[in-house]
Design a protein around this motif. Structure first.
Motif, PDB file in Angstrom:
ATOM      1  N   VAL A 168       0.843  -1.199   0.000  1.00 20.39           N
ATOM      2  CA  VAL A 168       0.000   0.000   0.000  1.00 20.39           C
ATOM      3  C   VAL A 168       0.878   1.248   0.000  1.00 20.39           C
ATOM      4  CG1 VAL A 168      -1.617   1.336   1.414  1.00 20.39           C
ATOM      5  CG2 VAL A 168      -2.015  -1.089   1.028  1.00 20.39           C
ATOM      6  N   PHE A 169       1.922   1.242   0.821  1.00 22.36           N
ATOM      7  CA  PHE A 169       2.834   2.385   0.867  1.00 22.36           C
ATOM      8  C   PHE A 169       3.505   2.620  -0.481  1.00 22.36           C
ATOM      9  CE2 PHE A 169       7.172   3.975   1.595  1.00 22.36           C
ATOM     10  CZ  PHE A 169       6.865   5.233   2.110  1.00 22.36           C
ATOM     11  N   LEU A 170       3.982   1.554  -1.121  1.00 23.70           N
ATOM     12  CA  LEU A 170       4.645   1.698  -2.421  1.00 23.70           C
ATOM     13  C   LEU A 170       3.676   2.174  -3.496  1.00 23.70           C
ATOM     14  CD1 LEU A 170       7.046  -1.366  -2.432  1.00 23.70           C
ATOM     15  CD2 LEU A 170       7.630   1.030  -2.111  1.00 23.70           C
ATOM     16  N   CYS A 171       2.445   1.689  -3.456  1.00 26.74           N
ATOM     17  CA  CYS A 171       1.437   2.163  -4.415  1.00 26.74           C
ATOM     18  C   CYS A 171       1.143   3.645  -4.195  1.00 26.74           C
ATOM     19  CB  CYS A 171       0.162   1.339  -4.295  1.00 26.74           C
ATOM     20  SG  CYS A 171       0.320  -0.332  -4.914  1.00 26.74           S
ATOM     21  N   TYR A 172       1.056   4.053  -2.937  1.00 29.53           N
ATOM     22  CA  TYR A 172       0.820   5.459  -2.622  1.00 29.53           C
ATOM     23  C   TYR A 172       1.973   6.319  -3.127  1.00 29.53           C
ATOM     24  CZ  TYR A 172       0.353   9.729   0.100  1.00 29.53           C
ATOM     25  OH  TYR A 172       0.270  11.031   0.480  1.00 29.53           O
ATOM     26  N   LYS A 173       3.210   5.881  -2.871  1.00 20.96           N
ATOM     27  CA  LYS A 173       4.364   6.640  -3.339  1.00 20.96           C
ATOM     28  C   LYS A 173       4.405   6.706  -4.864  1.00 20.96           C
ATOM     29  CE  LYS A 173       7.322   8.179  -0.896  1.00 20.96           C
ATOM     30  NZ  LYS A 173       7.420   9.574  -0.493  1.00 20.96           N
ATOM     31  N   ALA A 174       4.068   5.619  -5.526  1.00 19.09           N
ATOM     32  CA  ALA A 174       4.038   5.620  -6.998  1.00 19.09           C
ATOM     33  C   ALA A 174       2.977   6.593  -7.507  1.00 19.09           C
ATOM     34  CB  ALA A 174       3.776   4.208  -7.509  1.00 19.09           C
ATOM     35  N   TYR A 175       1.847   6.629  -6.829  1.00 23.34           N
ATOM     36  CA  TYR A 175       0.788   7.564  -7.216  1.00 23.34           C
ATOM     37  C   TYR A 175       1.259   9.005  -7.045  1.00 23.34           C
ATOM     38  CZ  TYR A 175      -3.446  10.349  -6.902  1.00 23.34           C
ATOM     39  OH  TYR A 175      -4.375  11.316  -7.075  1.00 23.34           O
ATOM     40  N   ILE A 176       1.903   9.308  -5.927  1.00 24.73           N
ATOM     41  CA  ILE A 176       2.387  10.659  -5.671  1.00 24.73           C
ATOM     42  C   ILE A 176       3.439  11.064  -6.706  1.00 24.73           C
ATOM     43  CG2 ILE A 176       3.696  12.086  -4.019  1.00 24.73           C
ATOM     44  CD1 ILE A 176       0.795  11.610  -3.232  1.00 24.73           C
ATOM     45  N   VAL A 177       4.367  10.159  -6.984  1.00 21.73           N
ATOM     46  CA  VAL A 177       5.420  10.464  -7.960  1.00 21.73           C
ATOM     47  C   VAL A 177       4.816  10.676  -9.345  1.00 21.73           C
ATOM     48  CG1 VAL A 177       7.396   9.476  -9.180  1.00 21.73           C
ATOM     49  CG2 VAL A 177       7.278   9.376  -6.697  1.00 21.73           C
ATOM     50  N   SER A 178       3.882   9.829  -9.736  1.00 24.96           N
ATOM     51  CA  SER A 178       3.277   9.998 -11.064  1.00 24.96           C
ATOM     52  C   SER A 178       2.439  11.267 -11.132  1.00 24.96           C
ATOM     53  CB  SER A 178       2.441   8.780 -11.419  1.00 24.96           C
ATOM     54  OG  SER A 178       1.308   8.694 -10.581  1.00 24.96           O
ATOM     55  N   ALA A 179       1.778  11.630 -10.037  1.00 25.92           N
ATOM     56  CA  ALA A 179       0.994  12.868 -10.027  1.00 25.92           C
ATOM     57  C   ALA A 179       1.909  14.076 -10.175  1.00 25.92           C
ATOM     58  CB  ALA A 179       0.187  12.964  -8.742  1.00 25.92           C
ATOM     59  N   LYS A 180       3.038  14.067  -9.482  1.00 22.46           N
ATOM     60  CA  LYS A 180       3.994  15.171  -9.612  1.00 22.46           C
ATOM     61  C   LYS A 180       4.624  15.189 -10.997  1.00 22.46           C
ATOM     62  CE  LYS A 180       5.388  15.691  -4.808  1.00 22.46           C
ATOM     63  NZ  LYS A 180       6.505  15.574  -3.860  1.00 22.46           N
ATOM     64  N   LEU A 181       4.879  14.020 -11.525  1.00 15.67           N
ATOM     65  CA  LEU A 181       5.556  13.918 -12.807  1.00 15.67           C
ATOM     66  C   LEU A 181       4.696  14.456 -13.942  1.00 15.67           C
ATOM     67  CD1 LEU A 181       8.236  12.736 -13.883  1.00 15.67           C
ATOM     68  CD2 LEU A 181       6.989  10.666 -14.392  1.00 15.67           C
ATOM     69  N   TYR A 182       3.407  14.169 -13.908  1.00 15.09           N
ATOM     70  CA  TYR A 182       2.553  14.541 -15.024  1.00 15.09           C
ATOM     71  C   TYR A 182       1.828  15.865 -14.828  1.00 15.09           C
ATOM     72  CZ  TYR A 182       3.470   9.923 -16.785  1.00 15.09           C
ATOM     73  OH  TYR A 182       4.088   8.802 -17.242  1.00 15.09           O
ATOM     74  N   SER A 183       1.746  16.377 -13.614  1.00 17.16           N
ATOM     75  CA  SER A 183       1.005  17.612 -13.414  1.00 17.16           C
ATOM     76  C   SER A 183       1.892  18.844 -13.503  1.00 17.16           C
ATOM     77  CB  SER A 183       0.296  17.595 -12.056  1.00 17.16           C
ATOM     78  OG  SER A 183       1.250  17.604 -11.016  1.00 17.16           O
ATOM     79  N   VAL A 184       3.136  18.756 -13.106  1.00 14.08           N
ATOM     80  CA  VAL A 184       4.044  19.897 -13.116  1.00 14.08           C
ATOM     81  C   VAL A 184       5.102  19.648 -14.185  1.00 14.08           C
ATOM     82  CG1 VAL A 184       5.704  21.196 -11.732  1.00 14.08           C
ATOM     83  CG2 VAL A 184       3.675  20.222 -10.658  1.00 14.08           C
ATOM     84  N   PRO A 185       5.325  20.649 -15.049  1.00 16.83           N
ATOM     85  CA  PRO A 185       6.356  20.436 -16.060  1.00 16.83           C
ATOM     86  C   PRO A 185       7.731  20.307 -15.422  1.00 16.83           C
ATOM     87  CG  PRO A 185       5.499  22.666 -16.166  1.00 16.83           C
ATOM     88  CD  PRO A 185       4.695  21.943 -15.158  1.00 16.83           C
ATOM     89  N   LYS A 186       8.571  19.565 -16.074  1.00 18.52           N
ATOM     90  CA  LYS A 186       9.925  19.383 -15.570  1.00 18.52           C
ATOM     91  C   LYS A 186      10.691  20.697 -15.655  1.00 18.52           C
ATOM     92  CE  LYS A 186      10.365  14.623 -17.072  1.00 18.52           C
ATOM     93  NZ  LYS A 186      11.074  13.717 -17.955  1.00 18.52           N
ATOM     94  N   LYS A 187      11.683  20.831 -14.807  1.00 20.74           N
ATOM     95  CA  LYS A 187      12.470  22.051 -14.789  1.00 20.74           C
ATOM     96  C   LYS A 187      13.189  22.251 -16.118  1.00 20.74           C
ATOM     97  CE  LYS A 187      15.763  24.480 -11.920  1.00 20.74           C
ATOM     98  NZ  LYS A 187      16.613  24.430 -10.755  1.00 20.74           N
ATOM     99  N   ASP A 188      13.714  21.186 -16.700  1.00 19.96           N
ATOM    100  CA  ASP A 188      14.406  21.298 -17.986  1.00 19.96           C
ATOM    101  C   ASP A 188      13.455  21.735 -19.087  1.00 19.96           C
ATOM    102  OD1 ASP A 188      16.713  20.479 -16.732  1.00 19.96           O
ATOM    103  OD2 ASP A 188      16.506  18.386 -17.348  1.00 19.96           O
ATOM    104  N   ASP A 189      12.242  21.194 -19.079  1.00 15.21           N
ATOM    105  CA  ASP A 189      11.257  21.592 -20.079  1.00 15.21           C
ATOM    106  C   ASP A 189      10.887  23.059 -19.910  1.00 15.21           C
ATOM    107  OD1 ASP A 189      11.288  19.019 -21.008  1.00 15.21           O
ATOM    108  OD2 ASP A 189       9.424  18.423 -20.019  1.00 15.21           O
ATOM    109  N   GLN A 190      10.777  23.512 -18.674  1.00 18.91           N
ATOM    110  CA  GLN A 190      10.453  24.915 -18.412  1.00 18.91           C
ATOM    111  C   GLN A 190      11.580  25.827 -18.882  1.00 18.91           C
ATOM    112  OE1 GLN A 190       7.482  25.905 -17.215  1.00 18.91           O
ATOM    113  NE2 GLN A 190       8.126  27.987 -17.678  1.00 18.91           N
ATOM    114  N   ILE A 191      12.830  25.410 -18.676  1.00 19.16           N
ATOM    115  CA  ILE A 191      13.969  26.202 -19.125  1.00 19.16           C
ATOM    116  C   ILE A 191      13.960  26.310 -20.643  1.00 19.16           C
ATOM    117  CG2 ILE A 191      16.497  26.226 -19.292  1.00 19.16           C
ATOM    118  CD1 ILE A 191      16.537  24.916 -16.502  1.00 19.16           C
TER     119      ILE A 191
END
Length: 155
Positions: free
Chosen positions: A94-117
């Motif tokens: 459950v913890f690993l699934c939660y962490k994967a969800y959080i990481v994927s939410a951050k990954l797809y909702s906020v543009p990467k710093k390199d992409d922003q640059i």
């Protein structure tokens, strides 16, 4: 001591038949090995079975000799450990699934710093191109342009 493959096979089958393999079971196997050892290390499997009995019979005789309370206590400890490990595994999953969800939410909702640059540099180049190649323009401070698109700290 070295034994031939038949004796090793017999001991392995006896170990496999134990419900749990703890200190008293190891001691019983040691005694069993001492009963086998009579100087003739080239016994066949049938000779070992004839001398000691089948592995199933050996384990049944062990359980008949063993104290019932200690066997019940071993079973309780084993069941408790099994339940604890199962719960720990579920919590970990459950913890690993939660962490994967959080990481994927951050990954797809906020543009990467390199992409922003890269995006900010494209905007800067467009503004510079527009400034340099248009005849009607007002004087522009380059640092103001960098500050406007948040690239000043990259210089």
């Amino acid at each position: 001591m070295t034994y031939n493959k038949n004796v090793k096979k017999y001991i392995k089958q006896c170990k496999y038949l134990f419900a749990s393999y703890g200190k008293s079971e190891k001691e019983y196997i040691r005694k069993l090995i001492d009963n086998i050892d009579d100087g003739s290390h080239d016994m066949t499997y049938d000779e070992v079975v004839e001398r000691l009995g089948t592995p199933k019979e050996v384990i049944i005789s062990y359980y008949e000799q063993e104290d019932m309370d200690s066997l019940i206590e071993k079973a309780k400890v084993r069941r408790l450990l099994k339940n604890f490990l199962s719960v720990a595994l579920v919590v970990l999953l459950v913890f690993l699934c939660y962490k994967a969800y959080i990481v994927s939410a951050k990954l797809y909702s906020v543009p990467k710093k390199d992409d922003q640059i890269i995006f900010d540099l494209i905007v800067l180049y467009f503004k510079l191109f527009f400034y340099l190649f248009t005849p009607w323009h007002e004087p522009v401070n380059l640092f103001w342009m960098l500050n406007d698109i948040n690239l000043r700290h990259y210089i």
